[in-house]
Scaffold this motif. Structure first.
Motif: not given
Length: 172
Positions: A58-63, A94-100
């Motif tokens: 969702g682009v916005i990371p989880e807290y 780790e670079w596969v994480n595409s959050r904002g």
């Protein structure tokens, strides 16, 4: 910094990045026509990993409560999703994480990905300086416990509005 500072910066970034497209939207034209949003780049970014949506989350990371929680809640979910897709072992990093906004453990840094380039280096530097200062201030307030972080669902809605309407976005 300390693990607590990194966690605070991550949570501050989650709260801040929802609004950055309103500040830096500069891609309304796509292939010579009006695109889907004032920040078409971010509109496409949100759909970039449609086949494995947990990659963008969702682009916005989880807290998160700690770096271990970050690894479990973000990387754990990403890696579990990748394990379901044959041939994805090579991208299980780790670079596969595409959050904002992502913590880059390999660089001891945070990467913010929700900004359009302004086609003016002075503006790009000014926006980067603003983001750095805002994150430092917000992170300090998170560490002190003096900042109540908004609900993620509100951030997701505000982010979509900022991407679509830029500085004219109605946000909560």
């Amino acid at each position: 910094g300390t693990p607590e500072e990194a966690t605070a910066m991550h949570n501050a970034a989650a709260a801040l990045i929802a609004y950055l497209p309103a500040l830096a939207a500069s891609s309304p034209i796509v292939e010579g026509r009006r695109g889907p949003a004032l920040s078409s780049r971010m509109a496409f970014y949100a759909k970039n990993q449609a086949s494995i949506p947990v990659l963008t989350g969702g682009v916005i990371p989880e807290y998160v409560d700690s770096l271990d929680d970050y690894r479990e809640r973000i990387f754990g979910r990403i890696y579990a999703a990748l394990d379901e897709v044959p041939g994805t072992g090579l991208i299980r990093h780790e670079w596969v994480n595409s959050r904002g906004a992502i913590l880059r453990f390999d660089r001891s840094a945070m990467e913010v990905r929700v900004l359009d380039l302004q086609e003016c280096p002075k503006m790009d530097v000014a926006i980067a300086a603003f983001v750095r200062g805002a994150l430092a201030s917000l992170s300090e307030r998170v560490l002190e416990g003096s900042l109540q972080l908004p609900e993620r669902r509100l951030l997701l809605a505000d982010y979509r509005q900022a991407v679509a309407k830029g500085r004219l976005a109605p946000v909560s």
